[in-house]
Design a protein around this motif. Structure first.
Motif, short mmCIF file in Angstrom:
data_model
loop_
_atom_site.label_atom_id
_atom_site.label_comp_id
_atom_site.label_asym_id
_atom_site.label_seq_id
_atom_site.Cartn_x
_atom_site.Cartn_y
_atom_site.Cartn_z
N LEU A 165 1.25 17.08 -1.31
CA LEU A 165 1.04 17.39 -2.72
C LEU A 165 1.60 16.29 -3.63
O LEU A 165 1.17 16.17 -4.79
N ALA A 166 2.53 15.50 -3.13
CA ALA A 166 3.10 14.40 -3.93
C ALA A 166 2.25 13.14 -3.89
O ALA A 166 2.55 12.17 -4.60
N LEU A 167 1.18 13.14 -3.11
CA LEU A 167 0.34 11.95 -2.99
C LEU A 167 -0.36 11.62 -4.30
O LEU A 167 -0.86 12.51 -5.00
N ASN A 168 -0.42 10.34 -4.61
CA ASN A 168 -1.24 9.83 -5.71
C ASN A 168 -2.43 9.10 -5.12
O ASN A 168 -2.42 8.70 -3.94
N ILE A 169 -3.45 8.92 -5.93
CA ILE A 169 -4.66 8.25 -5.44
C ILE A 169 -4.32 6.85 -4.91
O ILE A 169 -4.89 6.40 -3.91
N ALA A 170 -3.38 6.19 -5.56
CA ALA A 170 -3.00 4.84 -5.11
C ALA A 170 -2.38 4.84 -3.72
O ALA A 170 -2.31 3.79 -3.07
N ASN A 171 -1.93 6.01 -3.23
CA ASN A 171 -1.33 6.09 -1.89
C ASN A 171 -2.36 6.18 -0.79
O ASN A 171 -2.00 6.14 0.39
N LEU A 172 -3.65 6.32 -1.15
CA LEU A 172 -4.69 6.55 -0.15
C LEU A 172 -5.56 5.32 0.06
O LEU A 172 -5.98 4.67 -0.90
N ASP A 173 -5.84 5.02 1.32
CA ASP A 173 -6.85 4.02 1.68
C ASP A 173 -8.04 4.80 2.21
O ASP A 173 -8.11 5.14 3.40
N LEU A 174 -8.96 5.13 1.32
CA LEU A 174 -10.07 6.02 1.68
C LEU A 174 -11.00 5.37 2.70
O LEU A 174 -11.56 6.07 3.56
N ASP A 175 -11.20 4.07 2.62
CA ASP A 175 -12.11 3.39 3.55
C ASP A 175 -11.59 3.45 4.98
O ASP A 175 -12.36 3.65 5.93
N ARG A 176 -10.28 3.29 5.14
CA ARG A 176 -9.68 3.30 6.48
C ARG A 176 -9.13 4.67 6.87
O ARG A 176 -8.59 4.83 7.96
N ARG A 177 -9.27 5.63 6.00
CA ARG A 177 -8.82 7.00 6.23
C ARG A 177 -7.34 7.04 6.66
O ARG A 177 -6.98 7.59 7.68
N ARG A 178 -6.51 6.45 5.81
CA ARG A 178 -5.09 6.46 6.10
C ARG A 178 -4.30 6.27 4.80
O ARG A 178 -4.85 5.85 3.77
N GLY A 179 -3.01 6.58 4.86
CA GLY A 179 -2.16 6.35 3.71
C GLY A 179 -1.74 4.89 3.64
O GLY A 179 -1.75 4.17 4.64
N ARG A 180 -1.38 4.48 2.45
CA ARG A 180 -0.92 3.10 2.26
C ARG A 180 0.61 3.05 2.36
O ARG A 180 1.31 3.77 1.65
N ALA A 181 1.11 2.18 3.23
CA ALA A 181 2.55 1.94 3.37
C ALA A 181 3.34 3.23 3.61
O ALA A 181 4.43 3.41 3.10
N ASP A 182 2.74 4.15 4.36
CA ASP A 182 3.44 5.40 4.64
C ASP A 182 4.27 5.29 5.91
O ASP A 182 3.86 4.64 6.88
N ARG A 183 5.42 5.90 5.93
CA ARG A 183 6.27 5.96 7.13
C ARG A 183 6.77 7.39 7.26
O ARG A 183 7.58 7.83 6.45
N PRO A 184 6.31 8.16 8.25
CA PRO A 184 5.26 7.78 9.20
C PRO A 184 3.89 7.74 8.54
O PRO A 184 3.67 8.39 7.51
#
Length: 264
Positions: A165-184
């Motif tokens: 729920l805390a995700l922002n659009i900038a956190n998503l890489d929609l083309d690669r279906r993954r989060g950006r710089a997420d750990r894990p």
């Protein structure tokens, strides 16, 4: 200050005197209004029914009725069965503060919560994860796009609900279906990817999951969509919607919880 005769008026007076931010005032108002039903011996509506329901007219002097304490104790017991202890204790704390302030003003003379202890905060056993058949039934429900995207993302990633729920659009890489710089790192499947793309169509910034209404004044910019003006979806609302939607699938009729949907 004129002595109010209605609970609803006393609530507004309390909020005005508390010096709260607009966001906190909204949370306090929701909590205090929710106690109007138990004060008159009725059950507080939940989910969609709660949003549409008009609270009963409550004479403020009912709080001095000796039977009020018993009604509030019964309400606490009922709500403890369906509400986590932290939420119920927070709502009780808000009511305690209001009762204390009203007594200081001389509007009531007794404390109907006297002797009521906070619920233990020790963790309880987590509900069993849904079976694969139950998960398939949930993900096949005819639900709004927001809910479909959220439920699929939670199931695919197994991430904590608060994190999703805390995700922002900038956190998503929609083309690669993954989060950006997420750990894990967050990863999701093709169907979830399609749902997210549809959900975010025409939006490029702000929270991924939004409320249905515009954000109240005072909502931080980080929790508001710059295009629609709507606020970030709260855990409480997301959980309510999920439980309401799954009542028809749950043999007990109570509905399931979002935590039961997570993978792993």
């Amino acid at each position: 200050m004129v002595h109010p005769v209605e609970y609803a008026v006393a609530v507004e007076r309390r909020l005005e005197a508390a010096g709260l931010s607009e966001g906190s005032r909204r949370i306090y108002r929701i909590a205090l209004v929710s106690w109007a039903w138990p004060i008159v011996g009725r059950t507080t509506p939940t989910g969609a029914a709660r949003r549409k329901a008009s609270p009963p007219v409550v004479p403020l002097n009912l709080l001095d009725d000796p039977a009020c304490a018993a009604r509030l104790r019964d309400a606490c017991a009922e709500r403890a069965a369906v509400t986590d202890p932290r939420t119920l204790n927070r709502e009780l704390s808000i009511l305690r503060g209001a009762l204390r302030w009203w007594r200081e003003q001389g509007w009531i003379t007794t404390d109907p919560l006297a002797g009521a202890e906070p619920l233990p905060s020790a963790p309880v056993a987590a509900p069993a994860r849904l079976s694969e058949d139950e998960i398939r039934a949930v993900l096949a429900l005819r639900a709004p796009l927001r809910e479909q995207a959220l439920w699929h993302l939670l199931h695919d990633t197994g991430a904590p609900i608060e994190r999703v729920l805390a995700l922002n659009i900038a956190n998503l890489d929609l083309d690669r279906r993954r989060g950006r710089a997420d750990r894990p790192e967050l990863r999701w499947g093709p169907r979830t990817g399609r749902l997210l793309s549809l959900l975010l169509l025409s939006r490029t910034a702000g929270p991924v999951f939004l409320t249905d209404r515009r954000a109240p004044a005072g909502t931080p910019a980080t929790d508001r969509c710059p295009l629609t003006g709507r606020a970030r979806l709260s855990y409480r609302r997301a959980a309510e919607v999920f439980t309401d939607a799954t009542r028809s699938l749950d043999p007990s009729g109570s509905g399931w919880t979002l935590r039961q949907l997570r993978a792993g």
